[in-house]
Design an enzyme around this catalytic site. Structure first.
Site, PDB file in Angstrom:
ATOM      1  N   ASP A 111      -8.554   3.910   1.076  1.00 11.77           N
ATOM      2  CA  ASP A 111      -7.553   4.360   2.038  1.00 11.77           C
ATOM      3  C   ASP A 111      -8.240   4.875   3.309  1.00 11.77           C
ATOM      4  OD1 ASP A 111      -5.437   5.444   3.362  1.00 11.77           O
ATOM      5  OD2 ASP A 111      -4.891   6.876   1.790  1.00 11.77           O
ATOM      6  N   ASN A 120       2.292   1.606   4.328  1.00 11.83           N
ATOM      7  CA  ASN A 120       2.554   0.323   5.027  1.00 11.83           C
ATOM      8  C   ASN A 120       2.241   0.440   6.521  1.00 11.83           C
ATOM      9  OD1 ASN A 120       5.411  -1.924   5.580  1.00 11.83           O
ATOM     10  ND2 ASN A 120       3.294  -2.446   5.189  1.00 11.83           N
ATOM     11  N   CYS A 125       0.864  -1.190   0.000  1.00 14.11           N
ATOM     12  CA  CYS A 125       0.000   0.000   0.000  1.00 14.11           C
ATOM     13  C   CYS A 125       0.901   1.241   0.000  1.00 14.11           C
ATOM     14  CB  CYS A 125      -0.988  -0.021   1.160  1.00 14.11           C
ATOM     15  SG  CYS A 125      -0.258   0.091   2.806  1.00 14.11           S
ATOM     16  N   CYS A 138      -1.461   0.990   7.321  1.00 11.50           N
ATOM     17  CA  CYS A 138      -2.902   0.713   7.466  1.00 11.50           C
ATOM     18  C   CYS A 138      -3.301  -0.545   6.690  1.00 11.50           C
ATOM     19  CB  CYS A 138      -3.755   1.900   6.998  1.00 11.50           C
ATOM     20  SG  CYS A 138      -3.421   3.432   7.889  1.00 11.50           S
ATOM     21  N   ARG A 139      -3.431  -0.426   5.371  1.00 13.99           N
ATOM     22  CA  ARG A 139      -4.028  -1.516   4.603  1.00 13.99           C
ATOM     23  C   ARG A 139      -3.132  -2.739   4.462  1.00 13.99           C
ATOM     24  NH1 ARG A 139      -5.465   2.477  -0.185  1.00 13.99           N
ATOM     25  NH2 ARG A 139      -3.595   3.412   0.738  1.00 13.99           N
ATOM     26  N   SER A 140      -1.868  -2.539   4.037  1.00 17.50           N
ATOM     27  CA  SER A 140      -1.056  -3.733   3.755  1.00 17.50           C
ATOM     28  C   SER A 140      -0.623  -4.488   5.014  1.00 17.50           C
ATOM     29  CB  SER A 140       0.136  -3.406   2.839  1.00 17.50           C
ATOM     30  OG  SER A 140       1.046  -2.516   3.437  1.00 17.50           O
TER      31      SER A 140
HETATM   32  P1  4NP Z   1      -1.846   2.903   3.990  1.00 21.18           P
HETATM   33  O1  4NP Z   1      -2.470   4.303   4.478  1.00 21.18           O
HETATM   34  O2  4NP Z   1      -1.309   3.114   2.609  1.00 21.18           O
HETATM   35  O3  4NP Z   1      -3.020   1.990   4.014  1.00 21.18           O
HETATM   36  O4  4NP Z   1      -0.781   2.536   4.984  1.00 21.18           O
HETATM   37  C1  4NP Z   1      -1.747   5.485   4.338  1.00 21.18           C
HETATM   38  C2  4NP Z   1      -0.858   5.841   5.320  1.00 21.18           C
HETATM   39  C3  4NP Z   1      -0.143   7.019   5.209  1.00 21.18           C
HETATM   40  C4  4NP Z   1      -0.337   7.816   4.095  1.00 21.18           C
HETATM   41  C5  4NP Z   1      -1.228   7.462   3.100  1.00 21.18           C
HETATM   42  C6  4NP Z   1      -1.936   6.276   3.219  1.00 21.18           C
HETATM   43  N1  4NP Z   1       0.380   9.025   3.979  1.00 21.18           N
HETATM   44  O5  4NP Z   1       0.221   9.726   2.969  1.00 21.18           O
HETATM   45  O6  4NP Z   1       1.174   9.360   4.877  1.00 21.18           O
END
Ligand code: 4NP
Length: 159
Positions: free
Chosen positions: A125, A11, A8, A13-15
């Site tokens: 997201d 790294n 993701c 939240c989702r992954s």
């Molecule tokens: P993830 O969520 O891709 O599911 O881990 C996010 C975490 C941080 C950010 C974007 C999405 N960010 O832009 O910092």
């Protein structure tokens, strides 16, 4: 062992959620040793951090412990090392294809490609979202991981 990498943005939240859920489902199925499961992000801003507090809490409410995971950046080498490189949304798929070593551009796939019944391409997201956004992401990730495990089970049993 079959290598499965979830990718993701951050790294956090989702992954990592997908990593924890897929690992738990495989273990429950007696396939814990058949898979090498990992996750990584396309954005370096959270490298070294644990999953977001809301992601940890949402996972824990359903019995998944992801608190010990730490964010890392995805590398071109990951496309060689892992058998399955799974993008949590179409943006990550584009990023992975863009960084793929020669000949490996078609290797990354959408995580939800093996769950067509969901009618979704992307895991939305949840970052900066509400508790409900994290719950919805987890619903999608659980359904996607169950479908993925079904898809990979036959090869896991012969690997
Ligand atoms: P993830 O969520 O891709 O599911 O881990 C996010 C975490 C941080 C950010 C974007 C999405 N960010 O832009 O910092």
């Amino acid at each position: 062992m079959i290598g499965v990498l979830f990718v993701c943005t951050g790294n956090i939240c989702r992954s990592p959620t997908a990593e924890g859920v897929f690992r738990a489902m495989a273990e429950r199925d007696g396939l814990g040793t058949a898979f090498h499961v990992d996750s990584a992000g396309t954005y370096e801003g959270h490298v070294g951090e644990p999953p977001s507090r809301e992601a940890v809490r949402a996972a824990a409410r359903r019995g998944y412990d992801i608190a010990g995971l730490r964010a890392r950046l995805v590398m071109p080498e990951d496309l060689r090392r892992f058998d399955h490189v799974l993008a949590m949304d179409r943006g990550h798929l584009r990023a992975l294809r863009g960084m793929a070593p020669p000949g490996l551009r078609d290797k990354p796939r959408l995580f939800l490609a093996t769950a067509p019944d969901l009618g979704l391409h992307d895991v939305a997201d949840p970052w900066y979202g509400t508790v409900d956004d994290y719950e919805r992401a987890l619903n999608t990730i659980e359904a996607g991981c169950a479908a993925l495990l079904n898809h990979l089970r036959a090869s896991a049993l012969t690997a």
